[in-house]
Design an enzyme around this catalytic site. Sequence first.
Site, PDB file in Angstrom:
ATOM      1  N   THR A 360       0.824  -1.209   0.000  1.00 52.23           N
ATOM      2  CA  THR A 360       0.000   0.000   0.000  1.00 52.23           C
ATOM      3  C   THR A 360       0.854   1.252   0.000  1.00 52.23           C
ATOM      4  OG1 THR A 360      -1.530  -1.249   1.356  1.00 52.23           O
ATOM      5  CG2 THR A 360      -1.919   1.114   1.174  1.00 52.23           C
ATOM      6  N   SER A 675       4.710 -29.906   0.511  1.00 55.56           N
ATOM      7  CA  SER A 675       6.106 -29.787   0.929  1.00 55.56           C
ATOM      8  C   SER A 675       6.351 -30.296   2.344  1.00 55.56           C
ATOM      9  CB  SER A 675       6.577 -28.340   0.804  1.00 55.56           C
ATOM     10  OG  SER A 675       5.932 -27.552   1.767  1.00 55.56           O
ATOM     11  N   LYS A 718      10.685 -19.202   3.336  1.00 51.73           N
ATOM     12  CA  LYS A 718      10.861 -20.266   4.315  1.00 51.73           C
ATOM     13  C   LYS A 718      12.156 -20.092   5.092  1.00 51.73           C
ATOM     14  CE  LYS A 718       8.022 -23.841   2.188  1.00 51.73           C
ATOM     15  NZ  LYS A 718       7.991 -25.071   1.382  1.00 51.73           N
TER      16      LYS A 718
HETATM   17  P1  ADP Z   1       0.835  -3.903   2.828  1.00 53.96           P
HETATM   18  O1  ADP Z   1       0.045  -2.990   1.981  1.00 53.96           O
HETATM   19  O2  ADP Z   1       1.840  -4.696   2.062  1.00 53.96           O
HETATM   20  O3  ADP Z   1       0.050  -4.760   3.731  1.00 53.96           O
HETATM   21  P2  ADP Z   1       1.717  -1.467   4.053  1.00 53.96           P
HETATM   22  O4  ADP Z   1       2.084  -0.744   2.818  1.00 53.96           O
HETATM   23  O5  ADP Z   1       0.439  -1.109   4.729  1.00 53.96           O
HETATM   24  O6  ADP Z   1       1.745  -3.009   3.768  1.00 53.96           O
HETATM   25  O7  ADP Z   1       2.904  -1.345   5.060  1.00 53.96           O
HETATM   26  C1  ADP Z   1       2.773  -1.324   6.440  1.00 53.96           C
HETATM   27  C2  ADP Z   1       3.681  -0.321   7.038  1.00 53.96           C
HETATM   28  O8  ADP Z   1       5.042  -0.706   6.843  1.00 53.96           O
HETATM   29  C3  ADP Z   1       3.567   1.028   6.428  1.00 53.96           C
HETATM   30  O9  ADP Z   1       3.615   2.002   7.426  1.00 53.96           O
HETATM   31  C4  ADP Z   1       4.782   1.162   5.529  1.00 53.96           C
HETATM   32  O10 ADP Z   1       5.226   2.482   5.390  1.00 53.96           O
HETATM   33  C5  ADP Z   1       5.790   0.322   6.245  1.00 53.96           C
HETATM   34  N1  ADP Z   1       6.764  -0.267   5.341  1.00 53.96           N
HETATM   35  C6  ADP Z   1       6.657  -1.454   4.718  1.00 53.96           C
HETATM   36  N2  ADP Z   1       7.749  -1.711   3.967  1.00 53.96           N
HETATM   37  C7  ADP Z   1       8.573  -0.661   4.121  1.00 53.96           C
HETATM   38  C8  ADP Z   1       9.860  -0.337   3.581  1.00 53.96           C
HETATM   39  N3  ADP Z   1      10.512  -1.148   2.740  1.00 53.96           N
HETATM   40  N4  ADP Z   1      10.390   0.820   3.929  1.00 53.96           N
HETATM   41  C9  ADP Z   1       9.746   1.635   4.774  1.00 53.96           C
HETATM   42  N5  ADP Z   1       8.567   1.391   5.322  1.00 53.96           N
HETATM   43  C10 ADP Z   1       7.966   0.254   5.005  1.00 53.96           C
END
Ligand code: ADP
Length: 767
Positions: A360, A675, A718
């Site tokens: 997201t 698996s 994994k």
């Molecule tokens: P998803 O949509 O994959 O479920 P989100 O985009 O909601 O995950 O991410 C959850 C939180 O983790 C957010 O606040 C996001 O900014 C943070 N986050 C995830 N990956 C990273 C990254 N690589 N660098 C910085 N923040 C991250």
Amino acid sequence: MAEENKLILPAIAIRGITPFPHVDFRIEVGREISVNALEEAEKMYGGNIILLIQKEANKEEIKQDNLYEVGVLAKIQLKLKMPNGNYKVKFKVTDRIKVKNYESFDPYIVVNYEKISSISLNDEEELALVRRVLNVFQQDGKIFLTAVDEVSRLLQSGLTPEETTDVMAYYLKTNDKYKYLAEVSVAVRLEYILEDVEKEKQIIQIENKINQDVKKSIDESQKEYYLREKMRAIQTELGDKARQDEEVDELRKKILEAKMPKKIEDKALKELERYSNTNNQMAESGIIRAYLDFLIALPWYKTTEDTKDLKEVEKALDKNHYGLTKVKERILEYLAVKMMTGKNPSTILCFAGPPGVGKTSLAKSISEALGRNFIKQSLGGVRDESEIRGHRRTYVGALPGRILKGMKDAGTINPVFLLDEIDKMASDYRGDPAAAMLEVLDPEQNTNFSDNYLEEAYDLSQVMFITTANSLESIPAPLRDRMEIIELSSYTEYEKFNIAFKHLLPKELKNHGLTNEQLEIKDEAMIKIIQGFTREAGVRELDRLIQAICRKVVKEILIDHKEKVVITVDNLTDYLGKVRFFNNEGREQGQIGIVTGLAYTEFGGDTLDIEVTTYPGKGGLILTGKLGDVMKESAQAGLSYVKAHSKELNIDIDFSTIDIHIHVPEGAVPKDGPSAGVTLITALVSALSNRPVPANIGMTGEITLRGSVLPIGGLREKSIAAVRTGLKTIYIPIENERDLDEVPNEVKEKLNIIPIKNIDELLHKIF
Ligand code: ADP
């Protein structure tokens, strides 16, 4: 001689009415040809004259073929000249006659005729008919006769059946009277009367019904009109109407300002007209209003200008996200194509991976970097096409679908539109919502997206759609074809550590109004949070825990007036409570019949323990716990393999004397798949041969009945899960060696990864 006996008389043609014997006959005579005949009859024939009936009353000119052949013989009784030159004449009609020949038509008609007499049998049948005719006369005389009193008077004077038929025929309302003249049989004439009466009654019934219907419809429309007027009067009295007028003007202005396509604008104005005529109190009014508000709020032309500089986009992505180098690269490639061609690529981006890995937030960063509005709609749990396409407005509580609702919230026609969890939609219901989504995502079709609520086509072609999914398998193939899939996988502890310090902590500090000077989390404390308090593929829980710490710290600063809080391994539990996860610490010693497998789920990698125990019995196999169908089959196959190879495996047991129980403890996420094959066999062998399995090992691999180990998916996930749960060694299928470069280095450093070819090799290494 014959010439002398020939009956010859002048004749006049009569229009519109029919004379009958036994009834006096009065008419006005005007046509010259008739006046001539009249005068000649008086002068030369003692007032005797023939009356003929003209077939078509509206014809002025008289011709032979326009005259009926049967007429009457009459005698002029009275003749009065009127001021206009016409004569009023009274005739006494005596006989029926039949024209044998027309002698002349000029200056008046002369006919050669013969008398005809009626046939009255005076028999029972005729008398019965007379009685019936008199009966209906008494009952319904008014319905079928023009002058009831006159007929009544005549009847009372005592008439023969023949006279009765003539009198009645003369006064009948029926138009077609010639048949009574032409018919010689009195009985038949009586029957005619009865038939005509019946017809007349039916006509009257039909007329009555029509009258009633007309009356009713007049009544109803009058009633409605009346009520509307009254309502208007009341509204005016209450000042309501005035308000509505203002409201209508306001709405009209908004509609025109919204710059809808012409067709839709016309429709909106029409609905507005309807709205202004609908009472406020009526449910209909609210429905129209909601529709108009929706049309107004929906963006029709407003766009944002895209950033043209890809470098800026790259910077923005880097700023918000740690790591993800490959992912960012692919996003930039995708956007580069889009910028070059000036239109959306025919595939759309799909970010696939476990929760919390940044799907997201990446989409959001893209929208920010491009300068577009961002909108997110979750498709999780959508089963029904109408959730995508909306409900028809005829439904009570009808709403637009999620797509248009999203567009309304976005406010521009070119937002970045995130369709979250597209796999969850499809996995519930593979039918229609997926088809609707295809239309949404297909650049060929989405210029004319149809929503049931809107009823008109809406152009989605400028929208940049991005989808997310946890598991690719549950996306229907046609949808998956449309997508450019970019996989995001679990983070290692090292990555989490960096994300926490570089992104999550600064973000949460800011959100809570804190500074670095007020809150410090020590490195070891952060590692402890990651290892002991979270067990997840992404960083969502980690983010939540950092928030929890921030909240407590804010409180301490405000209430306890602390200047600075430092979170260390020692005081961590004060902020987060008890440690939740242990790194297999209870398992320092190897155990018999318990083996750790590695699983790959939509939430990332995970470990699962398989337990096997035996007891005296009859050769049964009991399976309990969270086993999917595939795992149950693997268990059967595994047992078959063990039985078949019990000698080589040093198992000295009579299988018919024991029951074997395999249990897979329930984890938070159900796991299934082939698996677990190697793990099942290892656990069986350990239990049956009483040999412990070394602690801190894990394994994964599908197995054939012959004992070969087949490759598995999700090695990276994994292996990360293995480190997370504290395993030291994992056994993987030899064919998965080629996937090892996907495994992060820090994982390889911590984990001893041993490829194996077949089960023998594995068991040999373990026991
Ligand atoms: P998803 O949509 O994959 O479920 P989100 O985009 O909601 O995950 O991410 C959850 C939180 O983790 C957010 O606040 C996001 O900014 C943070 N986050 C995830 N990956 C990273 C990254 N690589 N660098 C910085 N923040 C991250």
